[in-house]
Design an enzyme around this catalytic site. Structure first.
Site, PDB file in Angstrom:
ATOM      1  N   GLU A  31       0.825  -1.219   0.000  1.00  0.00           N
ATOM      2  CA  GLU A  31       0.000   0.000   0.000  1.00  0.00           C
ATOM      3  C   GLU A  31       0.856   1.265   0.000  1.00  0.00           C
ATOM      4  O   GLU A  31       0.523   2.260  -0.655  1.00  0.00           O
ATOM      5  CB  GLU A  31      -0.916  -0.013   1.239  1.00  0.00           C
ATOM      6  CG  GLU A  31      -1.808   1.196   1.379  1.00  0.00           C
ATOM      7  CD  GLU A  31      -2.851   1.287   0.274  1.00  0.00           C
ATOM      8  OE1 GLU A  31      -3.724   0.412   0.197  1.00  0.00           O
ATOM      9  OE2 GLU A  31      -2.791   2.255  -0.524  1.00  0.00           O
ATOM     10  N   GLY A  90       6.819  11.037   3.274  1.00  0.00           N
ATOM     11  CA  GLY A  90       7.155  11.401   4.652  1.00  0.00           C
ATOM     12  C   GLY A  90       7.010  10.226   5.591  1.00  0.00           C
ATOM     13  O   GLY A  90       6.321   9.243   5.301  1.00  0.00           O
ATOM     14  N   LYS A 127       4.428   4.189  -9.972  1.00  0.00           N
ATOM     15  CA  LYS A 127       3.163   4.154  -9.220  1.00  0.00           C
ATOM     16  C   LYS A 127       1.981   3.893 -10.152  1.00  0.00           C
ATOM     17  O   LYS A 127       1.055   3.148  -9.811  1.00  0.00           O
ATOM     18  CB  LYS A 127       2.991   5.471  -8.458  1.00  0.00           C
ATOM     19  CG  LYS A 127       4.057   5.672  -7.369  1.00  0.00           C
ATOM     20  CD  LYS A 127       4.093   7.107  -6.863  1.00  0.00           C
ATOM     21  CE  LYS A 127       5.145   7.303  -5.787  1.00  0.00           C
ATOM     22  NZ  LYS A 127       5.403   8.709  -5.481  1.00  0.00           N
ATOM     23  N   GLY A 168      13.253  16.422   2.217  1.00  0.00           N
ATOM     24  CA  GLY A 168      13.190  14.956   2.251  1.00  0.00           C
ATOM     25  C   GLY A 168      12.070  14.366   1.413  1.00  0.00           C
ATOM     26  O   GLY A 168      11.739  13.193   1.537  1.00  0.00           O
TER      27      GLY A 168
HETATM   28  N1  HSE Z   1       9.696  11.204  -4.151  1.00  0.00           N
HETATM   29  C1  HSE Z   1       8.356  10.777  -3.923  1.00  0.00           C
HETATM   30  C2  HSE Z   1       7.444  11.991  -4.085  1.00  0.00           C
HETATM   31  C3  HSE Z   1       8.236  10.193  -2.534  1.00  0.00           C
HETATM   32  O1  HSE Z   1       7.930  13.119  -4.143  1.00  0.00           O
HETATM   33  O2  HSE Z   1       6.244  11.811  -4.187  1.00  0.00           O
HETATM   34  C4  HSE Z   1       7.042   9.328  -2.348  1.00  0.00           C
HETATM   35  O3  HSE Z   1       6.990   8.254  -3.237  1.00  0.00           O
END
Ligand code: HSE
Length: 434
Positions: free
Chosen positions: A127, A300, A203, A185
């Site tokens: 998930e 996060g 994704k 981050g």
């Molecule tokens: N680098 C990805 C983003 C982190 O910015 O959505 C989460 O998959």
């Protein structure tokens, strides 16, 4: 009752977030599962002060976790696809269930991993791999399971959305905002994954498999990033009543599946246009339910850890029933996957936004509209900026829906006109109508 024993490989942002949630909400989680969840083993190259691992066995070699006979569930949070693939296959061959947040691993090696898991009678849950804390995979596989899914359109990379939002609202430069996303981050270890659409393509691959019951086909996703977008196009889109978003789109056309990630103009009036900053949102149109929208933080420690722990809880519950009776994590059983093809990009049909710079002389506009009309491309709206004499004139126009291959032919002919200067910018449009 005996606890469910979990081994966690990787103690970075998501790993420490997962440990903190499992510890902070231990009582609540035990009541939901019916059994306590015990973190029995952690594999990490280094410690992480942001979580308390007192009393937990620690190994520097993550493979020791996958081989630990005490572990029921291996939680893979190391990222990457090489060691992670080996780790997950090792855990499966040792009869362990797997939870992972690794979108690249599932998108690129998922077919192999699910076949191995099926053969061994274990589950693989993921998930957290898509849209962080937004439970979109469970929504697709369970909550919307009654529907034939028509299309999905999602803002599924927070870094890219943050960049586009800051460029539009504050006029900041692309590189300045990217540096901030890295410092906060949000960005991947290699930020080109974010800005060139690879992370979103991973994704989208997963979303499409669960929505349409097709194998994972990452290599067939058309992928275009946002690094070439200019503030001129962002502003022009607003003048037409649209907003530029970096979307992942999966659509069942009836003749095949469209899988594409690219900058897209969407009407300002749709909710997705108001999803700003690092937030993610996925719109799903089902034949029974109609359009739905799922929104939340896509990255996060807390949000991603929330999705990881939800999978651990679901597995903890499932460990008390027979394996064959469980809902497959891909939403469809592997022996009934559809062979519906993924469409080549030149067969995709959508409206287009175009911007070109031309010499200010008689007949240029007539030449452009003649070429468009020869390819049966109808113009929806157009404006031409007033500039000083002898300066190139910017022309922005929006077309009605056209097949990509016809648009490509028309663009090649327009680009060959003497009066057309520079490369032509073209951005696809989605009206997101149910
Ligand atoms: N680098 C990805 C983003 C982190 O910015 O959505 C989460 O998959």
């Amino acid at each position: 009752m005996n606890p469910v024993k979990v081994g966690i490989a990787g103690l970075g942002t998501v790993g420490s977030g997962t440990v903190n949630i499992l510890r902070r909400n231990a009582d609540e989680i035990a009541r939901r599962v019916g059994r306590p969840i015990e973190i029995a083993h952690i594999g990490a190259r280094r410690d992480n002060d942001s979580c308390d691992v007192t009393g937990v066995r620690i190994s520097r070699d993550v493979m020791e976790v996958a081989r630990d006979p005490d572990i029921d569930i291996l939680v893979e949070l190391i990222g990457g696809t090489t060691t992670a693939r080996e780790l997950v296959l090792t855990a499966i061959s040792n009869g362990k269930h797997v939870v992972t947040a690794n979108k690249a691993l599932i998108a690129e090696h998922g077919n192999e991993i699910f076949a191995a898991a099926h053969a061994k009678g274990v589950d693989v849950a993921f998930e957290a791999a898509v849209a962080g804390g937004v439970p979109i995979l469970k929504a697709l596989g369970e909550g919307l399971a009654a529907n034939r899914i028509k299309w999905i359109a999602g803002i599924i990379n927070g870094t890219g959305n943050f960049i586009l939002t800051e460029m539009r609202d504050k006029g900041r430069s692309f590189s300045d905002v990217l540096a901030e996303a890295q410092a906060l981050g949000y960005a991947e270890a290699d930020p080109t994954f974010d800005v060139e659409g690879i992370d979103a393509a991973h994704k989208l691959t997963i979303l499409a498999s669960i929505a349409f019951g097709i194998p994972l086909q990452f290599s067939k996703v058309y992928t275009e990033g946002i690094s070439g977008l200019t503030s001129e196009d962002i502003t022009a889109a607003e003048q037409f009543g649209y907003r530029i978003k970096h979307l992942g789109i999966a659509k069942d056309t009836g003749n095949g599946i469209e899988l594409r990630v690219h900058p897209t103009l969407i009407p300002q009036s749709v909710l997705l246009a108001s999803v700003n900053g690092v937030m993610n949102a996925v719109m799903v149109d089902g034949d029974a339910v109609g359009p739905t929208l799922f929104y939340g933080a896509g990255a996060g420690a807390g949000p991603t850890g929330s999705a990881v722990v939800a999978d651990i809880i679901e597995m903890g519950r499932a460990l008390t029933i027979e394996h064959d009776q469980r809902v497959p994590y891909l939403g469809f059983h592997s022996d009934v996957l559809s062979e519906e093809p993924v469409l080549p990009m030149d067969q995709v049909v959508c409206p287009f936004y175009m911007r070109l710079h031309v010499q200010d002389r008689t007949g240029v506009l007539a030449d452009i509209t003649r070429i468009l009309s020869q390819h049966s491309i109808s113009i929806e709206a157009m404006f031409q900026k007033d500039v000083d004499d002898d300066q190139p004139v910017p022309i922005m126009l929006m077309t009605h829906a056209v097949r990509e291959q016809d648009m490509n032919k028309a663009l090649a002919e327009i680009a060959a006109l003497d009066a057309v200067l520079d490369d032509i910018v073209r951005i696809r449009v989605e009206l997101l109508k149910a």
